[in-house]
Design a protein around this motif. Structure first.
Motif, PDB file in Angstrom:
ATOM      1  N   LYS A  52      -4.649  75.403  15.291  1.00  0.00           N
ATOM      2  CA  LYS A  52      -4.031  76.013  16.474  1.00  0.00           C
ATOM      3  C   LYS A  52      -3.619  74.946  17.476  1.00  0.00           C
ATOM      4  O   LYS A  52      -4.113  73.830  17.469  1.00  0.00           O
ATOM      5  CB  LYS A  52      -5.043  76.957  17.109  1.00  0.00           C
ATOM      6  CG  LYS A  52      -5.315  78.148  16.230  1.00  0.00           C
ATOM      7  CD  LYS A  52      -5.345  79.404  17.070  1.00  0.00           C
ATOM      8  CE  LYS A  52      -5.384  80.615  16.203  1.00  0.00           C
ATOM      9  NZ  LYS A  52      -6.625  80.784  15.469  1.00  0.00           N
ATOM     10  N   GLU A  53      -2.709  75.350  18.301  1.00  0.00           N
ATOM     11  CA  GLU A  53      -2.228  74.461  19.346  1.00  0.00           C
ATOM     12  C   GLU A  53      -3.382  73.998  20.241  1.00  0.00           C
ATOM     13  O   GLU A  53      -4.233  74.790  20.629  1.00  0.00           O
ATOM     14  CB  GLU A  53      -1.263  75.270  20.215  1.00  0.00           C
ATOM     15  CG  GLU A  53       0.037  74.582  20.407  1.00  0.00           C
ATOM     16  CD  GLU A  53       0.963  75.458  21.207  1.00  0.00           C
ATOM     17  OE1 GLU A  53       0.893  75.392  22.426  1.00  0.00           O
ATOM     18  OE2 GLU A  53       1.756  76.200  20.580  1.00  0.00           O
ATOM     19  N   VAL A  56      -4.423  72.832  23.657  1.00  0.00           N
ATOM     20  CA  VAL A  56      -3.771  72.782  24.977  1.00  0.00           C
ATOM     21  C   VAL A  56      -4.338  71.613  25.770  1.00  0.00           C
ATOM     22  O   VAL A  56      -5.383  71.711  26.402  1.00  0.00           O
ATOM     23  CB  VAL A  56      -3.948  74.103  25.745  1.00  0.00           C
ATOM     24  CG1 VAL A  56      -2.893  74.250  26.837  1.00  0.00           C
ATOM     25  CG2 VAL A  56      -3.933  75.271  24.787  1.00  0.00           C
ATOM     26  N   ASP A  66       0.600  69.132   8.164  1.00  0.00           N
ATOM     27  CA  ASP A  66       1.422  70.148   8.807  1.00  0.00           C
ATOM     28  C   ASP A  66       2.860  70.044   8.283  1.00  0.00           C
ATOM     29  O   ASP A  66       3.134  69.222   7.398  1.00  0.00           O
ATOM     30  CB  ASP A  66       1.389  69.991  10.332  1.00  0.00           C
ATOM     31  CG  ASP A  66       1.402  71.349  11.010  1.00  0.00           C
ATOM     32  OD1 ASP A  66       2.225  72.188  10.597  1.00  0.00           O
ATOM     33  OD2 ASP A  66       0.603  71.564  11.937  1.00  0.00           O
ATOM     34  N   GLY A 104      10.178  72.243  20.246  1.00  0.00           N
ATOM     35  CA  GLY A 104       8.897  72.901  20.507  1.00  0.00           C
ATOM     36  C   GLY A 104       7.916  72.632  19.373  1.00  0.00           C
ATOM     37  O   GLY A 104       6.744  72.320  19.591  1.00  0.00           O
ATOM     38  N   GLU A 105       8.434  72.722  18.138  1.00  0.00           N
ATOM     39  CA  GLU A 105       7.609  72.498  16.955  1.00  0.00           C
ATOM     40  C   GLU A 105       7.091  71.059  16.940  1.00  0.00           C
ATOM     41  O   GLU A 105       5.925  70.790  16.648  1.00  0.00           O
ATOM     42  CB  GLU A 105       8.456  72.732  15.690  1.00  0.00           C
ATOM     43  CG  GLU A 105       8.344  74.108  15.114  1.00  0.00           C
ATOM     44  CD  GLU A 105       6.950  74.401  14.600  1.00  0.00           C
ATOM     45  OE1 GLU A 105       6.618  73.942  13.489  1.00  0.00           O
ATOM     46  OE2 GLU A 105       6.203  75.075  15.329  1.00  0.00           O
ATOM     47  N   GLU A 148       6.698  69.069  19.427  1.00  0.00           N
ATOM     48  CA  GLU A 148       5.734  68.866  20.490  1.00  0.00           C
ATOM     49  C   GLU A 148       4.359  69.427  20.085  1.00  0.00           C
ATOM     50  O   GLU A 148       3.331  68.813  20.326  1.00  0.00           O
ATOM     51  CB  GLU A 148       6.237  69.526  21.769  1.00  0.00           C
ATOM     52  CG  GLU A 148       5.669  68.844  22.983  1.00  0.00           C
ATOM     53  CD  GLU A 148       6.436  69.217  24.235  1.00  0.00           C
ATOM     54  OE1 GLU A 148       7.670  69.062  24.226  1.00  0.00           O
ATOM     55  OE2 GLU A 148       5.803  69.660  25.190  1.00  0.00           O
ATOM     56  N   ARG A 149       4.408  70.580  19.423  1.00  0.00           N
ATOM     57  CA  ARG A 149       3.147  71.191  18.959  1.00  0.00           C
ATOM     58  C   ARG A 149       2.400  70.240  18.021  1.00  0.00           C
ATOM     59  O   ARG A 149       1.201  69.995  18.157  1.00  0.00           O
ATOM     60  CB  ARG A 149       3.446  72.505  18.207  1.00  0.00           C
ATOM     61  CG  ARG A 149       2.212  73.178  17.654  1.00  0.00           C
ATOM     62  CD  ARG A 149       2.531  74.394  16.824  1.00  0.00           C
ATOM     63  NE  ARG A 149       3.238  74.092  15.587  1.00  0.00           N
ATOM     64  CZ  ARG A 149       2.639  73.626  14.489  1.00  0.00           C
ATOM     65  NH1 ARG A 149       1.344  73.418  14.474  1.00  0.00           N
ATOM     66  NH2 ARG A 149       3.331  73.383  13.397  1.00  0.00           N
ATOM     67  N   LYS A 180       1.069  67.136  19.878  1.00  0.00           N
ATOM     68  CA  LYS A 180      -0.115  67.502  20.669  1.00  0.00           C
ATOM     69  C   LYS A 180      -1.337  67.604  19.771  1.00  0.00           C
ATOM     70  O   LYS A 180      -2.393  67.061  20.060  1.00  0.00           O
ATOM     71  CB  LYS A 180       0.100  68.882  21.309  1.00  0.00           C
ATOM     72  CG  LYS A 180       0.705  68.834  22.683  1.00  0.00           C
ATOM     73  CD  LYS A 180       0.719  70.263  23.199  1.00  0.00           C
ATOM     74  CE  LYS A 180       1.615  70.404  24.391  1.00  0.00           C
ATOM     75  NZ  LYS A 180       1.763  71.805  24.764  1.00  0.00           N
ATOM     76  N   THR A 181      -1.160  68.314  18.646  1.00  0.00           N
ATOM     77  CA  THR A 181      -2.289  68.572  17.757  1.00  0.00           C
ATOM     78  C   THR A 181      -2.841  67.292  17.135  1.00  0.00           C
ATOM     79  O   THR A 181      -4.040  67.098  17.074  1.00  0.00           O
ATOM     80  CB  THR A 181      -1.864  69.533  16.628  1.00  0.00           C
ATOM     81  OG1 THR A 181      -1.157  70.609  17.210  1.00  0.00           O
ATOM     82  CG2 THR A 181      -3.050  70.056  15.851  1.00  0.00           C
TER      83      THR A 181
END
Ligand code: ADP
Length: 612
Positions: free
Chosen positions: A480-481, A483, A589, A598-599, A601-602, A605-606
């Motif tokens: 999961k993302e 945050v 992934d 967006g993808e 960046e996700r 981040k992860t």
């Protein structure tokens, strides 16, 4: 010898036919079996006829032996005619519109009747006397035993004529020919035989008809030609379909390309930043449309090549429907449309099925409802029927949109069919969505029905059976993302792609995050860098590269001791189901090309922030 001339000639013919017929591959059909009996019987008939001739010449010396041979010959005539009769009955029943059971029953009854008649008449031939003529080259037998056979031939001829006339339309013309020839030539032969019995024409008549049948019966050559013709027709049809497909595809792809190309040229000449941004947005919309078309075409061709597999996994249906509602709301946007959602309360918590495809099917219907409805509402209902461990999902999408004309309903699931184009000119679409939807529903052994009133609205209902999972298992999920603020400055990322433009795009997109980006154009270079001890925080790996694919490179990377860098599949191979495949291969992934910011960046981040 003179009177035997025709019989001896027939002997050569039937011998030839015997060799040709039995040396070739035969079809395993009842007609062929009967025909093989006819040839063999005729062959022995010719031998008997020749023997008979010589026995009658020596009848005074041979006595009983002559009687046995001569009566055997008469019984041969009876045998041949009876087998021919069985053949006629068979072709007539095969041509009738009967069920296999009915046909077999009727044929069996007729075979039994023919056999009984045969036995009775053969006994009569044995009982009744036969006389012999042996005078001035006139050598033949005659009398009551022979007349009995004439009688049965006459009866059969009447029965055949009657049956042939009655079934004239059904039987293939060529199969008729031997029967008609037998009837006509047989009549002439009968007359000649009555007037000049010494001509001994009966055996030759049988050979002639048997020979003729070889060309009308379904032998392998005829069957082969038929099969070749069918194959040719199919190939022609496939070729047409391919041409249609290519021309449609070319049209569909050129339309957004035209926009992309046109706006790009305008941007190069434009100075005003707002106009440039506007045009860039149009380019993005056209690219999105192009992507949709390519994905649709890939799905359709995969389905048509039977290569699309249904991958059943455990999933939470409530989550899937929830996501669908969110996506639909986003698609409705500012449109004055109300979305009414009604999902069964007793929906099982876990189901087993191909949720990616379930989602694709329902999303197609919901997207169409949004596209083809100007105002009013869309109803999204999910009902269930549970039986044992199967849950039937009854999903319906009802709209108050433009509706579909009755005459178009049948064509709805045909690829590239779009209706009311004059009215819908502004609505984007490829005409592939419902074709894919229908094929996916079929693949999942489900059903889809449409109910629509033109001008009022449509209702699409799909029924899909999914297995209920009662025991809660842990579902392997994509991480999961996380945050956390995006602070990845200075991280090292390796991008592997054989296409230089793609490398440039990736590098440009990563620039914004102030990371250190290194690019290599092959799997070999990537392996070399890692083997040389270079360290990266993340690797973005294209799959479709020449010589060494991304998947192969990844496998080799894992063999390197101490290698633990997360590897993300970054690929244009983006048809549905690909994500799961790459995750199965062990990639951490997956990002599909064109890269969605967006993808990206996700993923960053992860896999980068989480390590801090
Ligand atoms: P696309 O929407 O991309 O054109 P589809 O295969 O999804 O392709 O649909 C084929 C055609 O069926 C559409 O072009 C449209 O004319 C008609 N259609 C589909 N869904 C609806 C709907 N809910 N209401 C009215 N027409 C529809």
């Amino acid at each position: 010898m003179r009177g035997n001339f025709f019989t001896i000639c027939s002997g050569f013919y039937i011998l030839l036919l015997l060799i040709v017929f039995f040396s070739k591959k035969r079809l395993n059909s009842i007609e062929n079996t009967i025909y093989s009996y006819l040839i063999v019987t005729n062959f022995f008939g010719v031998i008997l006829a020749i023997m008979c001739y010589f026995c009658i010449l020596q009848s005074e010396v041979l006595g009983l032996f002559n009687t046995i041979i001569s009566k055997s010959y008469v019984i041969y005539v009876l045998t041949w005619v009876s087998i021919f009769s069985v053949y006629v009955f068979t072709i007539i029943f095969n041509s009738r519109d009967l069920t296999v059971k009915e046909r077999e029953k009727k044929q069996k009854n007729l075979y039994i009747i023919t056999f009984i008649i045969y036995i009775i008449f053969a006994l009569l031939v044995c009982i009744f006397p036969l006389y012999y003529m042996n005078e001035d080259y006139k050598v033949y037998s005659y009398g009551p035993a022979a007349n009995i056979v004439y009688l049965i031939v006459l009866i059969y001829s009447i029965v055949w004529s009657f049956m042939v006339i009655k079934n004239y339309k059904n039987i293939q013309r060529n199969k008729y020919t031997p029967v008609i020839v037998y009837l006509l030539v047989g009549l002439i032969v009968m007359i000649i035989s009555k007037l000049y019995p010494e001509t001994l024409l009966i055996t030759s008549l049988h050979t002639f008809v048997t020979f003729l049948m070889y060309f009308t019966i379904e032998n392998p050559d005829l069957k082969l030609i038929k099969e070749l013709n069918i194959a040719r027709d199919q190939a022609e049809k496939a070729n047409h379909a391919k041409t249609d497909f290519l021309s449609n595809m070319s049209h569909e792809i050129r339309t957004p390309l035209n926009a992309i190309d046109g706006f790009s040229q305008l941007i190069l000449e434009e100075e005003n930043m707002d106009t440039i941004k506007d045009e860039a947005r149009d380019i993005m919309a056209a690219s999105q449309n192009l992507l949709e078309i390519v994905n649709g075409i890939l799905d359709i061709s995969k389905i048509e090549a039977n290569k699309l597999e249904i991958v059943n996994v455990e999933y939470e249906p409530a989550k899937v429907f929830d996501e669908l509602v969110k996506l639909t709301k986003a698609r409705i946007g500012e449109k004055p449309l109300e979305l009414k959602v009604n999902i069964a309360k007793d929906l099982p918590e876990y189901l087993n099925g191909d949720y990616v495809r379930v989602k694709q099917i329902v999303l197609n219907l919901l997207t169409n409802a949004v596209k083809y409805t100007k105002k009013g509402h869309i109803e999204f209902n999910v009902d269930i029927v549970k039986k044992d461990n199967v849950c039937r999902l009854i999903i319906s999408v009802k709209d108050t949109g433009i509706g579909i004309k009755k005459e178009n309903i049948d064509k709805l699931f045909t690829k590239f069919e779009r209706f009311d184009l004059d009215k819908n000119i502004t609505i984007e679409g490829t005409g592939l969505g419902l074709a894919i939807t229908k094929k996916l529903v079929d693949l999942m052994h489900g059903k889809i029905v449409v109910d629509s009133v033109y001008g009022k609205g449509s209702n699409f209902t799909v029924a899909l059976d999914q297995r209920i999972v009662t025991k809660k298992k842990e579902v392997k999920e994509i991480p999961k993302e996380v945050v956390k603020p995006l602070n990845i400055k200075g991280k090292k990322i390796l991008v592997v792609d054989d296409n230089l433009i793609n490398l440039k795009v990736a590098a440009r997109l990563l620039e914004a995050y102030k990371v250190e980006t290194e690019s290599v154009s092959s799997g070999f270079d990537c392996l070399k860098n890692i083997e040389d001890g270079k360290k990266y925080d993340l690797i973005l790996m294209d799959d479709m590269m020449p010589k060494l694919s991304g998947v192969e490179t990844f496998k080799k990377l894992k063999e390197i001791e101490g290698f633990d860098t997360p590897v993300i599949a970054l690929t244009a191979n983006a048809i549905a189901g690909m994500k799961e495949n790459y995750l199965k291969e062990g990639f951490n992934d997956y990002i599909s090309k064109p890269i969605d910011k967006g993808e990206l960046e996700r993923v960053l981040k992860t896999y980068l922030n989480a390590k801090e």
